[in-house]
Write an enzyme that holds these catalytic residues in place. Structure first.
Site, mmCIF file in Angstrom:
data_model
loop_
_atom_site.group_PDB
_atom_site.id
_atom_site.type_symbol
_atom_site.label_atom_id
_atom_site.label_comp_id
_atom_site.label_asym_id
_atom_site.label_seq_id
_atom_site.Cartn_x
_atom_site.Cartn_y
_atom_site.Cartn_z
ATOM 1 N N ARG A 170 0.945 -1.262 -0.016
ATOM 2 C CA ARG A 170 -0.142 0.083 0.078
ATOM 3 C C ARG A 170 1.112 1.131 0.033
ATOM 4 N NH1 ARG A 170 -2.156 -3.593 3.899
ATOM 5 N NH2 ARG A 170 -4.065 -4.413 3.204
ATOM 6 N N LYS A 195 -2.288 -3.119 7.956
ATOM 7 C CA LYS A 195 -3.672 -2.647 8.553
ATOM 8 C C LYS A 195 -3.688 -3.485 9.885
ATOM 9 C CE LYS A 195 -6.423 -0.773 4.934
ATOM 10 N NZ LYS A 195 -7.691 -1.012 4.171
ATOM 11 N N HIS A 263 -2.541 3.019 -5.936
ATOM 12 C CA HIS A 263 -3.134 1.771 -5.396
ATOM 13 C C HIS A 263 -3.403 0.765 -6.871
ATOM 14 C CE1 HIS A 263 -4.662 -0.386 -2.206
ATOM 15 N NE2 HIS A 263 -5.716 -0.703 -2.525
ATOM 16 N N ARG A 266 -0.977 -1.906 -6.877
ATOM 17 C CA ARG A 266 -1.124 -2.967 -5.888
ATOM 18 C C ARG A 266 -2.023 -3.923 -6.551
ATOM 19 N NH1 ARG A 266 -1.298 -4.779 -0.355
ATOM 20 N NH2 ARG A 266 -3.472 -4.940 0.397
ATOM 21 N N HIS A 289 -4.076 -9.179 3.727
ATOM 22 C CA HIS A 289 -5.310 -9.350 4.028
ATOM 23 C C HIS A 289 -5.773 -10.094 5.088
ATOM 24 C CE1 HIS A 289 -6.454 -8.312 -0.508
ATOM 25 N NE2 HIS A 289 -6.265 -7.037 0.091
ATOM 26 N N TYR A 298 -10.310 -10.953 -6.419
ATOM 27 C CA TYR A 298 -9.198 -10.785 -7.739
ATOM 28 C C TYR A 298 -9.672 -11.962 -8.715
ATOM 29 C CZ TYR A 298 -6.510 -7.444 -5.377
ATOM 30 O OH TYR A 298 -6.508 -6.112 -4.538
#
Length: 320
Positions: A170, A195, A263, A266, A289, A298
């Site tokens: 990110r 995150k 982004h 990514r 994730h 995806y």
């Protein structure tokens, strides 16, 4: 408490302001939410409290615990009328639920109205990856030749974008790297804190290492080991906005759509790996994730189109 939302500026009674301050501290320190997430949650709650105040109710803890479903629906309807989309409304409800759980943990009672209000349905948007050639071009220092900016700045931008496409970072993760984190001089991995403060190990391929080495060799500033790896033209931490503007300029030069953003690189990293039969769980780990379901989106991207693009340029080859 966030500096952008001091307690004395929040709508509501003193007991609410005190509860909000302790809640945000909990999110940041114990739940380890990112500053941006804490800011968003604080903003959502502030908007709800302001809505209640405009409706003639001075928000205090007893009135919040006694909320009715119609009160929440009125807030959601007002936000929709202001043009707020489903995703933002869904997050606003998540913010309110989080604060309500905090009130319950603190012994103030249960905000039962929240269980009677459904989150708005939101169709999940598919990622919009770039064609391989476009992603390679964006992350290539050669494409910047002739730009009216210092060579070291061009090398810096190329190194940042190489990390986004070559390592799937990110933009905040890339710009949060310290000088001592740089994968050069024999280092070929990065430890990324993403995150939710989730830590992951990311391999760094040779073209990305080369882009970073070129930037470090050209950078005119003495970068402290614990200081930022990427700096602006005055030597301070590099702003994400600078990278976004650089990509916007390249978009025009390369004739790319508005969806070509930092982004998107990514997204391209993940989608191109998956198109080459990459393992979904491995890609989940690389992206950081928390849920496999987030990575599985995806798989819905047109893999046939991507495979065709790979015949022209392979992202794991020597080019970046």
């Amino acid at each position: 408490m966030l500096q952008t939302t001091p307690p004395d500026l929040l709508p509501g009674a003193a007991d609410v302001r005190e509860a909000v301050a302790s809640w945000l501290t909990l999110l940041a320190r114990e739940r380890r939410f990112s500053p941006n997430t804490v800011e968003a949650y604080a903003r959502d709650l502030r908007q709800f409290l302001a809505h209640r105040a405009r409706a003639g109710t001075q928000p205090d803890i007893p009135s919040l615990v006694a909320l009715k479903p119609r009160d929440l629906r009125a807030f959601m309807a007002a936000r929709r009328a202001e043009g707020i989309g489903g995703r933002s409304l869904m997050r606003a409800l998540a913010s309110l639920r989080s604060f309500a759980r905090h009130l319950e943990r603190e012994g103030h009672g249960t905000v039962s109205a929240l269980s009677a209000v459904r989150s708005p349905k939101v169709e999940r948007r598919l990622p919009r990856p770039l064609p391989v050639a476009a992603a390679v071009a964006l992350a290539s220092p050669d494409i910047r030749a002739g730009e009216d900016r210092p060579d070291w700045v061009l090398a810096r931008d190329a190194a940042v974008l190489a990390l986004l496409y070559g390592a799937g970072l990110r933009i905040g993760e890339a710009l949060g790297l310290r000088r001592k984190d740089a994968p050069v001089g024999g280092l070929d991995t990065l430890t990324i804190v993403g995150k939710g403060q989730k830590t992951r190990m990311v391999p760094v391929i040779a073209p990305v290492q080369a882009a970073l080495a070129e930037y470090l060799a050209a950078c005119p500033y003495a970068l402290a080991p614990d200081g930022p790896l990427f700096v602006g033209q005055k030597g301070g931490p590099l702003s994400p906005r600078v990278v976004q503007l650089a990509v916007a300029s390249l978009r025009g030069a390369l004739g790319l759509p508005d969806s070509a953003t930092p982004h998107a690189l990514r997204h391209s990293f993940a989608t191109h790996l998956l198109a080459r039969q990459g393992d979904l769980r491995a890609i989940q780990d690389l992206l950081g994730h928390a849920s496999l379901a987030t990575t599985q989106i995806y798989t819905k991207v047109d893999s046939a189109r991507l495979m065709s693009a790979f015949e022209a340029a392979h992202p794991r080859a020597g080019r970046m």
